[in-house]
Scaffold this motif. Structure first.
Motif, short mmCIF file in Angstrom:
data_model
loop_
_atom_site.label_atom_id
_atom_site.label_comp_id
_atom_site.label_asym_id
_atom_site.label_seq_id
_atom_site.Cartn_x
_atom_site.Cartn_y
_atom_site.Cartn_z
N LYS A 27 1.01 -1.00 0.19
CA LYS A 27 -0.03 0.35 0.53
C LYS A 27 1.27 1.43 0.05
N LYS A 28 2.23 1.12 0.45
CA LYS A 28 3.18 1.72 0.50
C LYS A 28 4.01 2.06 -0.95
N CYS A 73 4.83 1.71 -4.60
CA CYS A 73 4.47 0.94 -5.86
C CYS A 73 5.13 0.69 -6.78
#
Length: 68
Positions: free
Chosen positions: A48-49, A51
């Motif tokens: 989620k942090k 990419c």
């Protein structure tokens, strides 16, 4: 052939500049040192942090690939 002999990865350690409310990125360069096709997949410890694009692919023999 061990994985360390198949690929060369630069930089060996990622460093990110931190700025409040701004995204930062880092480019990684992979070299396929073998005479065979090599596939890769990048997994993060915190998806989620972080990419990763592209997060998977196939590198031709003696070719390179970059991801961010």
């Amino acid at each position: 052939m061990p994985a360390t002999e198949l690929l060369q990865i630069q930089p060996p350690e990622l460093r990110f500049l931190f700025e409040l409310k701004k995204q930062s990125s880092c480019q990684v360069h992979i070299v396929n040192k073998s005479d065979q096709y090599v596939d890769f997949k990048v997994k993060t410890t915190s998806p989620k942090k972080y990419c990763v694009r592209p997060n998977l692919g196939i590198i031709k023999p003696k070719d390179t690939c970059d991801f961010t």
